[in-house]
Write an enzyme that holds these catalytic residues in place. Structure first.
Site, short mmCIF file in Angstrom:
data_model
loop_
_atom_site.label_atom_id
_atom_site.label_comp_id
_atom_site.label_asym_id
_atom_site.label_seq_id
_atom_site.Cartn_x
_atom_site.Cartn_y
_atom_site.Cartn_z
N GLY A 54 0.71 -1.16 -0.08
CA GLY A 54 -0.09 0.09 0.14
C GLY A 54 0.53 1.30 0.02
O GLY A 54 0.28 2.23 -0.51
N GLU A 109 3.62 3.62 6.36
CA GLU A 109 2.55 3.00 6.15
C GLU A 109 1.60 3.72 5.47
O GLU A 109 1.50 5.26 5.58
CB GLU A 109 2.07 2.62 7.62
N ASP A 113 -5.27 1.49 10.59
CA ASP A 113 -6.54 1.45 11.18
C ASP A 113 -6.42 0.93 12.44
O ASP A 113 -6.73 1.48 13.58
CB ASP A 113 -6.87 0.32 9.93
N GLY A 115 -3.77 -0.66 13.70
CA GLY A 115 -2.43 -0.45 14.22
C GLY A 115 -1.54 -1.85 14.50
O GLY A 115 -0.46 -1.95 14.58
N LEU A 118 1.58 -1.86 11.90
CA LEU A 118 2.61 -1.13 12.46
C LEU A 118 3.46 -1.81 13.62
O LEU A 118 4.46 -2.19 13.78
CB LEU A 118 2.44 0.22 12.53
N ASP A 166 -5.61 -0.48 -1.86
CA ASP A 166 -6.47 -1.26 -2.80
C ASP A 166 -7.80 -1.69 -2.06
O ASP A 166 -7.68 -1.74 -0.83
CB ASP A 166 -5.58 -2.54 -3.36
N ARG A 172 -5.20 0.72 -7.09
CA ARG A 172 -3.99 1.30 -6.28
C ARG A 172 -3.51 2.56 -7.24
O ARG A 172 -2.96 3.42 -6.85
CB ARG A 172 -2.74 0.10 -6.35
P1 IMP Z 1 -4.14 -2.09 10.56
O1 IMP Z 1 -3.10 -3.32 10.86
O2 IMP Z 1 -5.38 -2.53 10.97
O3 IMP Z 1 -3.47 -0.82 11.13
O4 IMP Z 1 -4.51 -2.05 9.04
C1 IMP Z 1 -3.56 -1.39 8.24
C2 IMP Z 1 -3.44 -2.17 6.90
O5 IMP Z 1 -4.82 -2.53 6.36
C3 IMP Z 1 -2.85 -1.23 6.00
O6 IMP Z 1 -1.53 -1.36 5.66
C4 IMP Z 1 -3.79 -1.66 4.68
O7 IMP Z 1 -3.08 -2.34 4.03
C5 IMP Z 1 -5.12 -2.04 5.06
N1 IMP Z 1 -6.10 -1.22 5.21
C6 IMP Z 1 -6.73 -0.55 6.23
N2 IMP Z 1 -7.53 0.17 5.87
C7 IMP Z 1 -7.84 0.38 4.45
C8 IMP Z 1 -8.40 0.93 3.76
O8 IMP Z 1 -9.42 1.75 3.98
N3 IMP Z 1 -8.25 0.63 2.39
C9 IMP Z 1 -7.25 -0.26 1.89
N4 IMP Z 1 -6.65 -0.79 2.82
C10 IMP Z 1 -6.76 -0.82 4.17
MG MG Z 2 -0.80 -1.97 3.95
#
Ligand code: IMP
Ligand code: MG
Length: 187
Positions: A54, A109, A113, A115, A118, A166, A172
């Site tokens: 992403g 990143e 969302d 976290g 990360l 995506d 993308r």
């Molecule tokens: P986390 O691990 O929940 O913080 O999510 C982060 C990862 O989820 C990001 O690196 C994205 O790949 C994916 N992601 C979260 N929200 C979205 C979105 O709205 N669109 C596309 N990818 C997302």
């Molecule tokens: Mg990602």
């Protein structure tokens, strides 16, 4: 309406706004890291580590907006599969690390969302005994509790695409951040 509507997503953050914010972030990073000695005599470059897939487009723009010496690398992480809700099960591919110990690292990143991504990347870096690890997310959603150091834009809790992000592999390549025509509902 089909759940994977093929009409162009609605613009949420136009390309010009992204470009302006990327310039600001580049200046801020250059100033912040200048004071930690990166690139000065004896110090080694900041390692800018993009989270694939992403962050690829954001990283390409961001590195052109910083004026400090850096090296660019990537780590591949996946948590979503083809859905819109985090599985919570983040997979990080093994990181090749030719940089030795004691480095300053900035993890970049696309969107923060939950976290979990990360968090997993930062933990995966611990073994390389970095001097510092900071994180930057282009977008942050409201539920994110993870203590990111830099954020491009705060957004609502919707699923967004474009500028590297995506929906099941699609969109993308858009130059803007958009909301799929079904409203970006999570499912
Ligand atoms: P986390 O691990 O929940 O913080 O999510 C982060 C990862 O989820 C990001 O690196 C994205 O790949 C994916 N992601 C979260 N929200 C979205 C979105 O709205 N669109 C596309 N990818 C997302
Ligand atoms: Mg990602």
């Amino acid at each position: 309406m089909s759940s994977r509507d093929s009409r162009l997503p609605e613009v949420l953050i136009p390309a010009e706004d992204i470009a302006r914010r990327v310039t600001e972030l580049g200046r801020k990073l250059s100033a912040d890291y200048a004071t930690v000695d990166v690139g000065n005599a004896g110090a080694e470059e900041l390692v800018v580590l993009g989270v694939l897939k992403g962050a690829f487009m954001f990283l390409a723009d961001l590195v052109r907006a910083v004026s400090i010496p850096i090296v660019v690398d990537f780590v591949r992480a996946a948590s979503y599969g083809s859905g819109r809700v985090s599985s919570g099960d983040v997979r990080i591919e093994p990181i090749a690390w030719p940089y030795g110990e004691g480095r300053d690292v900035l993890v970049v990143e696309d969107v923060l969302d939950t976290g979990k991504t990360l968090d997993a990347v930062v933990r995966a870096l611990e073994g390389f005994r970095p001097r510092s690890v900071k994180t930057l997310a282009l977008l942050r959603k409201p539920e994110a509790k993870w203590p990111v150091d830099y954020v491009g834009f705060e957004i609502e809790d919707r699923f967004v695409v474009g500028y590297g992000l995506d929906d099941a592999g699609k969109w993308r390549q858009l130059p803007y951040i958009g909301v799929p025509r079904d409203g970006g509902e999570r499912r």
